[in-house]
Design a protein around this motif. Structure first.
Motif, PDB file in Angstrom:
ATOM      1  N   ARG A  16       0.834  -1.207   0.000  1.00 51.15           N
ATOM      2  CA  ARG A  16       0.000   0.000   0.000  1.00 51.15           C
ATOM      3  C   ARG A  16       0.867   1.254   0.000  1.00 51.15           C
ATOM      4  O   ARG A  16       2.066   1.192   0.306  1.00 51.15           O
ATOM      5  CB  ARG A  16      -0.905   0.003   1.238  1.00 51.15           C
ATOM      6  N   THR A  25      -4.682   1.211  -0.964  1.00 53.60           N
ATOM      7  CA  THR A  25      -4.358  -0.172  -1.299  1.00 53.60           C
ATOM      8  C   THR A  25      -4.416  -0.414  -2.811  1.00 53.60           C
ATOM      9  O   THR A  25      -4.834   0.449  -3.591  1.00 53.60           O
ATOM     10  CB  THR A  25      -5.328  -1.123  -0.566  1.00 53.60           C
ATOM     11  N   ASP A  27      -6.329  -2.091  -4.713  1.00 52.82           N
ATOM     12  CA  ASP A  27      -7.606  -2.006  -5.440  1.00 52.82           C
ATOM     13  C   ASP A  27      -8.010  -0.555  -5.730  1.00 52.82           C
ATOM     14  O   ASP A  27      -8.955  -0.301  -6.470  1.00 52.82           O
ATOM     15  CB  ASP A  27      -8.720  -2.729  -4.660  1.00 52.82           C
ATOM     16  N   GLN A  28      -7.271   0.421  -5.173  1.00 44.99           N
ATOM     17  CA  GLN A  28      -7.642   1.830  -5.363  1.00 44.99           C
ATOM     18  C   GLN A  28      -6.806   2.541  -6.429  1.00 44.99           C
ATOM     19  O   GLN A  28      -7.051   3.715  -6.708  1.00 44.99           O
ATOM     20  CB  GLN A  28      -7.505   2.579  -4.032  1.00 44.99           C
ATOM     21  N   THR A  31      -1.634  -0.665 -10.628  1.00 42.70           N
ATOM     22  CA  THR A  31      -0.640  -1.434  -9.861  1.00 42.70           C
ATOM     23  C   THR A  31       0.500  -1.916 -10.744  1.00 42.70           C
ATOM     24  O   THR A  31       0.367  -1.982 -11.970  1.00 42.70           O
ATOM     25  CB  THR A  31      -1.287  -2.682  -9.206  1.00 42.70           C
ATOM     26  N   ARG A  45       0.834  -7.109  -5.702  1.00 41.81           N
ATOM     27  CA  ARG A  45       0.606  -5.986  -6.623  1.00 41.81           C
ATOM     28  C   ARG A  45       0.767  -4.709  -5.812  1.00 41.81           C
ATOM     29  O   ARG A  45       0.180  -4.554  -4.733  1.00 41.81           O
ATOM     30  CB  ARG A  45      -0.807  -5.998  -7.228  1.00 41.81           C
TER      31      ARG A  45
END
Ligand code: NAD
Length: 485
Positions: A16, A25, A27-28, A31, A45
């Motif tokens: 993160r 993180t 998913d935001q 990556t 990732r």
């Protein structure tokens, strides 16, 4: 060699960004993948910071500095000492993460974690001793004092070869002196640094004092260094990138500490304890598969003992067990990335073509990871690439000398000046070597040059400024003289 692991590897932390106390993180954000270099497997990732994230990190560092500089040195020390204790308690999961993302043997990773805790603790203590002075004045009614103050928010950039110690040194120096910091650890080894920062936060470090970002290194460094908020930079990595960052820092007259490349000579005199020199040299040379800025890489041996030294060195190097770092029996792990693997192949090929003699190794190891065998060369001409470029890999090159002055000239022949070593039991030779070699650090009769309490840094193209020792705080402090009438 072994390529499988006894225990299923698990990544020790969620990857993160840490900005203003918030975790962002994978998913935001967009990556990039993180790999285990010993197997090639993707292990995580990593989210990439946007320009807005960088702007938020800068604003956070500014708030963090306003707060942390007013925190007493005593209270800063309490946080750093507590963080060191937490890092020691968490040494095993942090070490496993380090090995998984970097490739070095677990035993080396454990030592690195404890050394990092040691550095953080030492800076927590020493931060309480950044004394000023009272200077006798010319008048009875005037009091002249000299104060030492934290320079301001720091931008730090760290590489992949020591994923704990290099971020640890920068975090400890900045925080011990009262600075806030934005750190961009290597995108190839992000988990270890995050686990260190978690320990600092769990120890009570206020939010905003440390921000962690990842992404495109040139874009991040250009953005951060150009910001008027940043007052100091610290970088560990190659000389080429260090010079580029020094130019960026100079545009804003910002302080820089640069810990760059090296090509460390080891002079082995005919008056050395040969067995000790061989044993210590092999274990130091192949530590972290030679991917160490202070790795011994040019062995300059007196002609009367060169053959014996080379044979014993190659025999010992050939017994090293190469394998996945998470296997407890492994003595040398994989290289950390494909760049190093292909660079080492090229250096070896060049040395061979120029007539260099391979005594052991000399080849990649056929496996999914980036493995290269411990390699020992002699008879390599001085203009071969492996003798002029930082090899940063498991290659030892052994050359001969006749007079000590010739050995010192060979040691000083390159633009680098980070570490140098010598083995001799003769006091006059020790003095001549320590006076004659152009290097930031010299180890005589051992390789122990990097401890929290002594300065670590180079001269010439190896950079400037120190990390460690009381000198390490110099880069994070400014001087203010106050006279009162
Ligand atoms: P590099 O200098 O390109 O990268 C080293 C680190 O700096 C990496 O973590 C990278 O992400 C970062 N970096 C690169 N460009 C940057 C930029 N413009 N701004 C901010 N950070 C940047 O080196 P590399 O390809 O990883 O390795 C090549 C050589 O660098 C090695 O062979 C070795 O000679 C040297 N190196 C030295 C050290 C050291 O401890 N002094 C560490 C790593 C690499």
């Amino acid at each position: 060699m072994t390529t499988t692991t006894a225990t299923a590897p698990t990544y020790g932390t969620e990857l993160r960004l840490l900005i203003g106390g918030e975790s962002i993180t994978a998913d935001q954000r967009k990556t990039i993948p993180v790999h285990d270099p010993a197997s090639g497997a993707e292990i995580g990732r990593l989210p990439v910071a946007t320009d807005e994230d960088l702007a938020n990190a800068l604003a956070s560092a500014q708030r963090g500095f306003a707060r942390w500089r007013k925190t007493s040195a005593y209270d800063r020390g309490v946080v750093l000492r507590k963080a060191a204790q937490l890092i020691r308690e968490r040494a095993e999961p942090i070490a496993r993460t380090l090995t998984l993302e970097q490739g070095k043997p677990l035993a080396e990773a454990r030592l690195e974690i404890f050394a990092t805790a040691d550095i953080i603790e030492w800076c927590g203590e020493e931060g309480r001793r950044t004394y000023g002075r009272v200077v006798p004045s010319r008048s009875e009614t005037v009091r002249q004092t000299v104060l030492r103050e934290p320079v301001g928010p720091v931008a730090a950039f760290t590489p992949w070869n020591f994923p704990a110690i290099t971020p640890g040194r920068k975090l400890a120096g900045a925080l011990g002196a009262g600075c806030s910091i934005i750190i961009k650890p290597s995108e190839e080894t992000p988990g270890t640094a995050l686990m260190l920062v978690d320990a600092l936060r769990d120890a009570g470090l206020p939010e905003d004092v440390v921000n962690v970002v990842f992404g495109d290194p040139p874009h991040i460094s250009e953005t951060l260094i150009a910001s008027p908020i940043i007052r100091k930079i610290s970088f560990t990595g190659s000389t080429a990138v260090g010079k580029h960052l020094a130019r960026l820092a100079a545009n804003g007259l910002k302080r820089a500490t640069l810990e760059l490349g090296g090509h460390a000579p080891v002079i082995v005199s005919e008056k050395a304890d040969l067995d000790k020199a061989v044993k210590m040299s092999v274990s130091s040379k192949f530590r972290n598969a030679g991917q160490v800025c202070v790795s011994p890489s040019r062995f300059i041996v007196h002609e009367s003992i060169e053959k014996r030294f080379t044979e014993a060195f190659a025999a010992k190097a050939s017994t090293l067990r190469v394998g996945h770092g998470l296997e407890e029996t492994t003595q040398m792990g994989s290289l950390a990335n494909e760049r190093r693997h292909s660079a080492i192949r090229d250096l070896v090929e060049d040395a061979r073509q120029r007539g260099g003699k391979v005594h052991t190794g000399g080849d990649s190891i056929d496996s999914p990871g980036y493995f290269f065998s411990p390699t020992v060369f002699s008879d390599v001409p001085g203009d071969a690439r492996v003798l002029t470029e930082e090899p940063f890999g498991p290659i030892a090159v052994i050359s001969q000398y006749r007079e000590l002055s010739e050995a010192i000239a060979m040691a000083n022949a390159l633009p680098y000046g980070l570490a140098a070593y010598a083995f001799t039991q003769d006091l006059a030779e020790s003095i001549a070597l320590s006076n004659g070699i152009e290097s930031g650090m010299i180890g005589i009769n051992h390789f122990g040059i990097a401890f929290a309490e002594i300065p670590f840094g180079g001269v010439k193209d190896s950079g400037y400024g120190s990390e460690g020792g009381t000198e390490g705080f110099e880069g994070y402090l400014v001087t203010k003289s106050v006279t009162m009438a």
